[in-house]
Motif scaffolding. Structure first.
Motif, PDB file in Angstrom:
ATOM      1  N   VAL A 185      10.021  -4.216 -11.009  1.00  0.00           N
ATOM      2  CA  VAL A 185      10.244  -5.644 -10.760  1.00  0.00           C
ATOM      3  C   VAL A 185      10.629  -6.296 -12.081  1.00  0.00           C
ATOM      4  CG1 VAL A 185       8.677  -5.848  -8.799  1.00  0.00           C
ATOM      5  CG2 VAL A 185       7.806  -6.217 -11.102  1.00  0.00           C
ATOM      6  N   PRO A 186      11.435  -7.370 -12.026  1.00  0.00           N
ATOM      7  CA  PRO A 186      11.773  -8.060 -13.272  1.00  0.00           C
ATOM      8  C   PRO A 186      10.516  -8.645 -13.909  1.00  0.00           C
ATOM      9  CG  PRO A 186      12.722  -9.215 -11.363  1.00  0.00           C
ATOM     10  CD  PRO A 186      12.071  -7.984 -10.851  1.00  0.00           C
ATOM     11  N   ALA A 187      10.404  -8.541 -15.218  1.00  0.00           N
ATOM     12  CA  ALA A 187       9.203  -8.986 -15.924  1.00  0.00           C
ATOM     13  C   ALA A 187       8.864 -10.431 -15.591  1.00  0.00           C
ATOM     14  CB  ALA A 187       9.388  -8.807 -17.424  1.00  0.00           C
ATOM     15  N   GLU A 188       9.903 -11.317 -15.523  1.00  0.00           N
ATOM     16  CA  GLU A 188       9.605 -12.736 -15.323  1.00  0.00           C
ATOM     17  C   GLU A 188       9.013 -13.013 -13.942  1.00  0.00           C
ATOM     18  OE1 GLU A 188      12.454 -11.427 -16.357  1.00  0.00           O
ATOM     19  OE2 GLU A 188      14.089 -12.087 -15.056  1.00  0.00           O
ATOM     20  N   SER A 189       9.211 -12.102 -12.988  1.00  0.00           N
ATOM     21  CA  SER A 189       8.646 -12.349 -11.658  1.00  0.00           C
ATOM     22  C   SER A 189       7.129 -12.187 -11.666  1.00  0.00           C
ATOM     23  CB  SER A 189       9.265 -11.402 -10.634  1.00  0.00           C
ATOM     24  OG  SER A 189       8.812 -10.090 -10.870  1.00  0.00           O
ATOM     25  N   MET A 190       6.586 -11.599 -12.713  1.00  0.00           N
ATOM     26  CA  MET A 190       5.131 -11.431 -12.774  1.00  0.00           C
ATOM     27  C   MET A 190       4.434 -12.566 -13.532  1.00  0.00           C
ATOM     28  SD  MET A 190       4.816  -8.850 -10.889  1.00  0.00           S
ATOM     29  CE  MET A 190       3.107  -8.320 -10.966  1.00  0.00           C
ATOM     30  N   ILE A 191       5.223 -13.425 -14.217  1.00  0.00           N
ATOM     31  CA  ILE A 191       4.638 -14.520 -14.997  1.00  0.00           C
ATOM     32  C   ILE A 191       3.676 -15.325 -14.135  1.00  0.00           C
ATOM     33  CG2 ILE A 191       5.146 -16.787 -16.032  1.00  0.00           C
ATOM     34  CD1 ILE A 191       7.669 -15.575 -17.202  1.00  0.00           C
ATOM     35  N   ASP A 192       4.176 -15.588 -12.929  1.00  0.00           N
ATOM     36  CA  ASP A 192       3.471 -16.428 -11.995  1.00  0.00           C
ATOM     37  C   ASP A 192       2.110 -15.864 -11.544  1.00  0.00           C
ATOM     38  OD1 ASP A 192       3.830 -18.805 -10.707  1.00  0.00           O
ATOM     39  OD2 ASP A 192       4.417 -17.841  -8.830  1.00  0.00           O
ATOM     40  N   VAL A 193       1.945 -14.557 -11.527  1.00  0.00           N
ATOM     41  CA  VAL A 193       0.689 -13.977 -11.019  1.00  0.00           C
ATOM     42  C   VAL A 193      -0.247 -13.473 -12.122  1.00  0.00           C
ATOM     43  CG1 VAL A 193       1.545 -13.369  -8.734  1.00  0.00           C
ATOM     44  CG2 VAL A 193       1.746 -11.714 -10.589  1.00  0.00           C
ATOM     45  N   THR A 194       0.206 -13.515 -13.382  1.00  0.00           N
ATOM     46  CA  THR A 194      -0.650 -12.990 -14.461  1.00  0.00           C
ATOM     47  C   THR A 194      -1.985 -13.720 -14.513  1.00  0.00           C
ATOM     48  OG1 THR A 194       0.488 -14.461 -15.953  1.00  0.00           O
ATOM     49  CG2 THR A 194       1.125 -12.147 -16.050  1.00  0.00           C
ATOM     50  N   GLN A 195      -1.951 -15.023 -14.258  1.00  0.00           N
ATOM     51  CA  GLN A 195      -3.172 -15.812 -14.377  1.00  0.00           C
ATOM     52  C   GLN A 195      -4.219 -15.359 -13.362  1.00  0.00           C
ATOM     53  OE1 GLN A 195      -2.445 -20.014 -13.939  1.00  0.00           O
ATOM     54  NE2 GLN A 195      -4.265 -20.566 -15.110  1.00  0.00           N
ATOM     55  N   SER A 196      -3.803 -15.144 -12.116  1.00  0.00           N
ATOM     56  CA  SER A 196      -4.784 -14.722 -11.103  1.00  0.00           C
ATOM     57  C   SER A 196      -5.238 -13.277 -11.359  1.00  0.00           C
ATOM     58  CB  SER A 196      -4.217 -14.870  -9.687  1.00  0.00           C
ATOM     59  OG  SER A 196      -2.974 -14.235  -9.588  1.00  0.00           O
TER      60      SER A 196
END
Lengths: 374, 300
Positions: free
Chosen positions: A137-148
């Motif tokens: 997956v593109p790295a930036e697509s995980m930015i959103d879920v790193t916090q959870s």
């Protein structure tokens, strides 16, 4: 070394006695933790005092308790800081809230926390055959879920949750943050089903009152409430899931009213909310009318007190510059993708440092783009 | 002290007595309020759960309008929810200059721009009263010390949490201000479980039981702690605690009937204003008993 007074809630179900408070002093260097204080007493004075702990470094999430009324990790709270905040001299330590107490400071995480985590299907549900090697997956697509993903399952948010205090069935902050971890994951193929499930559940995403209690106590900066708000944005703005709890209707009603008038026309919020955002549906649809009728007593009280007049209920002034608000609204709403500034990864920015436009000027804003089709 | 003044939507809607009482109290404390009558709704947390860029742009517009008020020390609001919702947007706008420029781009056609200079502020009247007017000045203006009146403070989540966003690092006592003010005007603060809890209002249209059980429980706790009334700086809390109180009573299965004052109303009483001028007749739960107590004080 300094002397610290502790007041600990004790309870032993096998004794048949009610819970009681025990007060004791411990000598410790001020930089040590509340957990160190409890363990010292347990070690030297009373081995029967029960507390769950393991890593002592805020990683395992075992030692959640309430310290001076605030949910926290005992290992992550300095004993001197706790003493400063102690109201009557002694640091008050209690078991976490919203969960049954098993013994002393140990609560039944299985009965509440883990059961709720199970409820949100906390594993990836991809579609089709798995790839030969790993999913890419593109790295930036995980930015959103790193916090959870930073959650250590300590249950501090569950303990502090003010909705759960009155509704034990509320899925709650930890489990909903976990739900977002999969809703926001591009590899998951059941995004819409997950959202519909959580939106339709009367104890789901629309049972959160935005009280910020979970954000305040989370030792890992997961901000569970912010993840619940992300779930709502996906459910309403992106997937337009029209739920039976009026979550979609309420949000649509509110935003549409601001687009139209600029300030809140309160009298229209109820009918529009009950009518999935539509004023007409809110006054004609049998289900909406039934809900409106249920609010009738409040309306009567409001009219009788004189705080609401029929004129005010019917008419609402438009802002003098409403065309500006409307232009901004349409400029942003017409975009294909929503823009969000992710404070979990920005945070450090130039906040509090005054003006440093120079350094930041050429930087791209650290925004995640969240589209409906993710 | 001159201030850009954002009264919010509800204070001019379903709780007009709040807006009215603030107008009466302001001159008594030498406040010159320049009302931002072209500013828009703060979003109350709801627009934020729809689209962050939209809510940040709308509040940047309000901040920009406030910054244009010449000679104003800052911006004042009279609603905990406005405070929290606006602070949330301000936090994002201040955190990243590139994002700020992006949002300001939406305001450009009208020549508006929110400037982050590190000094400009937006404060609830409660914070302003303690930090900028000062309790000494308040004490010196008290014409009717409210001796014997037992007041239960109800803050509203949006001025309590999250503490990092709400400036508690600089002002660690913000969670005690209501008690400090209640004492300063001669009344007695009541300690009870609900002071920093949630009134439940945000889910009143979505889960009435969750909403009104919260309101009912806090009201009951205040009554059990012997309060004559509650006081809140949040009109949305007021809607659930006062307007919905008869319904809340059913959800907690007990009689409630405790009056809930808006923060400026309580201040106004101490500054010598009459209950009627402060709109105390415009409550769902009658304020008679508080009025009687105050009248007895005047006589004594």
């Amino acid at each position: 070394m300094a002397e610290f007074a502790l007041k600990v809630r004790r309870y032993d179900p096998e004794s048949g006695e009610a819970a009681y408070w025990e007060e004791f002093d411990v000598d410790l260097p001020p930089e040590r933790s509340v957990l160190d204080g409890i363990l010292k007493y347990k070690d030297e004075e009373d081995a029967s005092l029960a507390i769950r702990c393991s890593c002592r470094a805020a990683i395992c999430g075992s030692c959640g308790v309430k310290i001076n009324g605030q949910s926290a990790l005992a290992c992550n709270t300095r004993i001197s800081d706790a003493a400063e905040k102690a109201k009557d001299g002694a640091i008050v330590v209690e078991p976490m809230g919203n969960m049954p107490v098993l013994k002393d400071l140990i609560v039944d995480m299985d009965a509440v926390h883990w059961k709720k985590i199970q409820r949100v299907v906390p594993w990836l549900l991809p579609e089709g055959d798995p790839p030969e090697r790993e999913y890419i997956v593109p790295a930036e697509s995980m930015i959103d879920v790193t916090q959870s993903m930073a959650c250590i399952q300590c249950g501090a948010c569950v303990s502090a949750c003010l909705s759960m205090e009155v509704d034990p069935d509320f899925i709650g902050p930890a489990a909903l943050a976990k739900a977002y971890r999969f809703v926001g994951d591009p590899r998951d193929a059941h995004t819409e089903e997950r959202l519909a499930d959580l939106a339709e559940d009367p104890h789901g995403i629309y049972d959160c009152t935005h009280c910020f209690a979970c954000i305040e106590v989370c030792p890992k900066g997961v901000d569970p409430m912010n993840q619940i708000m992300r779930l709502r944005r996906h459910a309403t703005a992106d997937h337009e899931i029209k739920d039976g709890n009026n979550g979609y209707g309420h949000e649509k009603a509110f935003v549409d009213i601001i687009e139209k008038w600029g300030t809140l026309h309160e009298a229209q919020v109820l009918p529009r909310s009950y009518g999935e955002g539509s004023m007409l549906k809110g006054q004609t649809d049998p289900k909406a009318v039934k809900q409106l009728a249920g609010s009738l007593s409040t309306v009567v009280h409001a009219l009788r007190s004189g705080k609401v007049t029929p004129r005010k209920a019917l008419l609402h002034h438009k802002l003098p510059d409403q065309d500006q608000v409307r232009r901004i609204y349409h400029e942003i709403e017409s975009k294909d993708e929503r823009l969000e500034l992710n404070m979990y990864i920005v945070g450090e920015g130039d906040a509090g440092l005054g003006e440093d436009e120079g350094e930041q000027a050429d930087k791209e804003p650290a925004m995640g783009e969240t589209g409906a089709d993710q | 002290m001159k201030l850009a003044y954002w009264p919010g939507c509800v204070s001019r809607g379903f709780t007009p007595e709040l807006h009215g009482s603030m107008a009466k109290v302001a001159p008594k404390l030498d406040l010159e309020l320049v009302e931002l009558d072209r500013a828009n709704c703060c979003g109350a947390g709801v627009i934020a759960e729809h689209n962050q860029e939209l809510v940040d742009s709308l509040n940047a517009r309000t901040f920009a309008l406030a910054q244009q008020v010449e000679g104003a020390m800052g911006m004042m609001n009279i609603c905990s929810t406005c405070q929290g919702a606006q602070s949330e947007c301000q936090e994002r706008l201040d955190a990243d200059s590139a994002y700020r420029r992006h949002v300001n781009g939406h305001l450009e056609p009208e020549g508006l721009s929110y400037e982050h200079d590190g000094a400009w502020w937006n404060k609830n009247f409660l914070w302003l009263l303690v930090e900028d007017i000062g309790l000494d000045k308040l004490r010196s203006r008290v014409e009717r010390p409210l001796h014997g009146l037992k007041v239960a403070p109800f803050y509203g989540c949006y001025v309590v949490r999250p503490t990092t966003r709400l400036g508690y690092d600089h002002y660690p006592e913000r969670g005690q201000y209501l008690e400090m003010v209640i004492s300063a005007i001669g009344a007695e603060p009541v300690d009870y479980a609900g002071r920093h809890k949630c009134c439940g209002f945000p889910v009143i249209t979505m889960n009435k039981a969750t909403s009104l059980r919260q309101a009912g429980r806090h009201l009951a706790d205040a009554i059990d702690a012997d309060a004559d009334c509650l006081v809140t700086p949040c009109p949305l809390c007021h809607l659930n605690l006062d307007m919905q109180q008869p319904d809340a009573s059913k959800y907690v299965e007990r009689d409630l009937n405790v009056p809930v004052l808006h923060f400026p109303q309580l201040i106004g009483l101490a500054l010598g204003l009459e209950p009627k001028e402060l709109g105390m007749d415009k409550h769902v739960v009658k304020t008679r008993d508080v009025q009687r107590k105050v009248a007895d004080l005047a006589a004594a």
